[in-house]
Every structure is written in structure tokens, then in C-alpha cells.
Design a protein around this motif. Structure first.
Motif, PDB file in Angstrom:
ATOM      1  N   UNK A   3       0.799  -1.019  -0.006  1.00 32.40           N
ATOM      2  CA  UNK A   3       0.067  -0.002   0.024  1.00 32.40           C
ATOM      3  C   UNK A   3       0.861   1.247   0.036  1.00 32.40           C
ATOM      4  N   UNK A   4       0.248   2.528  -0.693  1.00 28.08           N
ATOM      5  CA  UNK A   4       1.161   3.638  -0.586  1.00 28.08           C
ATOM      6  C   UNK A   4       1.218   4.270   0.864  1.00 28.08           C
ATOM      7  N   UNK A   5       1.934   5.398   0.835  1.00 33.42           N
ATOM      8  CA  UNK A   5       1.758   6.209   2.181  1.00 33.42           C
ATOM      9  C   UNK A   5       1.031   7.400   1.947  1.00 33.42           C
ATOM     10  N   UNK A   6       0.346   7.789   3.094  1.00 33.28           N
ATOM     11  CA  UNK A   6      -0.532   8.903   3.025  1.00 33.28           C
ATOM     12  C   UNK A   6       0.224   9.986   3.908  1.00 33.28           C
ATOM     13  N   UNK A   7       0.542  11.058   2.941  1.00 33.96           N
ATOM     14  CA  UNK A   7       1.276  12.219   3.784  1.00 33.96           C
ATOM     15  C   UNK A   7       0.203  13.516   3.701  1.00 33.96           C
ATOM     16  N   UNK A  97      -0.163   9.049  -1.329  1.00 35.08           N
ATOM     17  CA  UNK A  97      -1.158  10.149  -1.640  1.00 35.08           C
ATOM     18  C   UNK A  97      -0.660  11.355  -0.932  1.00 35.08           C
ATOM     19  N   UNK A  98      -0.856  12.761  -1.190  1.00 28.80           N
ATOM     20  CA  UNK A  98      -0.604  13.737  -0.545  1.00 28.80           C
ATOM     21  C   UNK A  98      -1.893  14.456  -0.139  1.00 28.80           C
ATOM     22  N   UNK A  99      -2.122  15.150   0.900  1.00 33.57           N
ATOM     23  CA  UNK A  99      -3.411  15.779   1.217  1.00 33.57           C
ATOM     24  C   UNK A  99      -3.028  17.049   1.732  1.00 33.57           C
ATOM     25  N   UNK A 116      -1.184   7.670   8.777  1.00 29.97           N
ATOM     26  CA  UNK A 116      -0.959   8.961   8.035  1.00 29.97           C
ATOM     27  C   UNK A 116       0.244   9.777   8.774  1.00 29.97           C
ATOM     28  N   UNK A 117       0.973  10.220   7.834  1.00 30.19           N
ATOM     29  CA  UNK A 117       2.274  10.880   8.350  1.00 30.19           C
ATOM     30  C   UNK A 117       1.906  12.494   8.206  1.00 30.19           C
ATOM     31  N   UNK A 118       1.715  12.979   9.484  1.00 33.27           N
ATOM     32  CA  UNK A 118       1.405  14.545   9.318  1.00 33.27           C
ATOM     33  C   UNK A 118       2.758  15.419   9.427  1.00 33.27           C
ATOM     34  N   UNK A 119       2.883  16.392   8.362  1.00 32.09           N
ATOM     35  CA  UNK A 119       3.932  17.213   8.182  1.00 32.09           C
ATOM     36  C   UNK A 119       3.406  18.807   8.392  1.00 32.09           C
ATOM     37  N   UNK A 179      12.376  12.823   2.391  1.00 30.11           N
ATOM     38  CA  UNK A 179      13.305  12.074   3.036  1.00 30.11           C
ATOM     39  C   UNK A 179      12.521  11.382   4.131  1.00 30.11           C
ATOM     40  N   UNK A 180      11.491  12.207   4.835  1.00 28.97           N
ATOM     41  CA  UNK A 180      10.452  11.685   5.769  1.00 28.97           C
ATOM     42  C   UNK A 180       9.550  10.448   5.012  1.00 28.97           C
TER      43      UNK A 180
END
Length: 208
Positions: A3-7, A97-99, A116-119, A179-180
Motif C-alpha cells: 500500500x502507498x503512504x498517506x502524507x 497520496x498527498x493531502x 498517516x504522516x502529518x507534516x 526524506x520523511x
């Protein structure tokens, strides 16, 4: 297939989130950008379906009722939200995916999708943030003040983010986000984060 990553990328209005997100997309075909729905009117040169899906209040409220939004929130008298179907389908297909959304919506996403990765993207200073808002020449002074007040409100949620990156130069900011995603993070020092928070609060109160 993995699965992809959700940023989930947030930042104060005027910090340059859209420019950074576009840079990431242009340099990595695996990224899918979720196009938010909103009830506000398009700005000059904004294209429906590309920058936002521009819909009515009635259409937005129907999406809420039918549970078709991953998150939604009100911002400066308008609704913004993320369609659920596109995000879930893209992740299942192995795409990242980028939100690009505001803080309250980001925290809703984190509740629904803990992976989800919160940036949070920060400006070099609060003064630079105001200069960027003025430089866009798309809003009145009143709206700019409202956006600075909203930024002050958003400082309450900054501490809940996973990582912080500086948007001083777009390419460097994008690389830090990359990088994250690739498990090699370079987050900003919390002393700097707290300094920006303090400056934004002072600007919003008119103390600077």
C-alpha cells in the motif's frame, strides 16, 4: 503490492504549501494529489477539478451525510473537505497520496488513518509569512488579518504533528518531505517551531 503512504501536509496560509506539493508531484510520478472539495469561489486562474472541486453548500452537506469525506472543516466562512474514495483507491494501488489540508482536518485524518504522516510546513518567520500573503495580491487587508488570526488558532494543533519542515527554498523543503516519506526524517528543532508559534501569535494580536 504494498500500500502507498498517506502524507498530510499543512501550514499557515501563505507559507507555500501548494508550490511545494506541485514540486513533489512534478518530480515523482508515484505521488497522487487528492483534490479537495470546497464551497468557496475560485480565485483567478484556479481550475475546477485541478485546484479544487468547487461545489455548493448543499452538495457539500450531502457528501457529509453520505460519509463520502475522509475529513472536513470550516475555514474563513467556507467548507473544505477530502473525498474518501480517491484516497483509499490510490493507496490500495500502491501510490503515495498527498493531502494538502488545514490542521483540524489533518487531525481527523489521523484519527481515521493512524498510519498517516502529518507534516507541518513553517515559514522562516512570521514577518515573512505576512509578506507572502501581501505579495499574492489576491486578498484584501481584512482577509489577510483574518488569515493571520486563523494561523494563530492553528498554533494550538502544531504540537500534534509528526514532523516540521522549513519552506525557505522550495526544492529543499520538498526534499525534506521526501526524506520523511523514505524513513530518513530531518525535522526542525522544536525551539524554532515554538519561536514561529510565538511570532505568529504576536502578529495576530497586532503586537508586531
Amino acid at each position: 503490492m504494498n500500500k502507498g503512504k498517506l502524507l498530510v501536509i499543512s501550514g499557515f496560509s501563505g507559507v507555500g504549501k501548494g508550490t511545494v506539493v506541485n514540486y513533489l508531484k512534478e518530480h515523482d510520478d508515484n505521488y497522487k494529489i487528492s483534490v479537495s472539495v470546497t464551497t468557496r469561489n475560485p480565485r483567478e486562474n484556479e481550475i475546477d477539478g485541478m485546484h479544487y472541486h468547487f461545489i455548493t453548500n448543499e452538495q457539500f452537506e450531502k457528501m457529509i451525510e453520505e460519509n463520502k469525506l475522509l475529513e472536513y472543516a470550516g475555514y474563513v466562512d467556507h467548507y473544505y473537505g477530502t473525498p474518501k474514495e480517491f484516497v483509499e483507491r490510490s493507496l490500495d494501488q500502491g501510490n503515495d497520496v498527498i493531502l494538502e489540508i488545514e490542521t483540524k482536518g489533518a487531525l481527523q485524518v489521523k484519527e481515521n488513518k493512524p498510519d498517516a504522516i502529518l507534516i507541518f510546513i513553517l515559514p522562516p518567520s512570521a514577518e515573512e509569512l505576512k509578506n507572502r500573503l501581501v505579495g499574492r495580491q489576491t486578498e484584501t487587508e481584512k482577509v489577510i488579518c483574518e488569515r493571520l488570526k486563523k494561523a494563530a488558532e492553528e498554533t494550538d494543533n502544531i504540537d500534534k504533528y509528526d514532523y516540521y519542515v522549513l519552506n525557505d527554498e522550495v526544492d529543499k523543503c520538498a526534499q525534506h518531505i521526501e526524506n520523511i516519506k523514505n524513513n530518513n526524517p530531518q525535522s526542525l528543532d522544536m525551539d524554532f517551531v515554538n519561536q514561529i508559534k510565538s511570532e505568529v501569535l504576536m502578529f495576530a494580536k497586532g503586537d508586531k
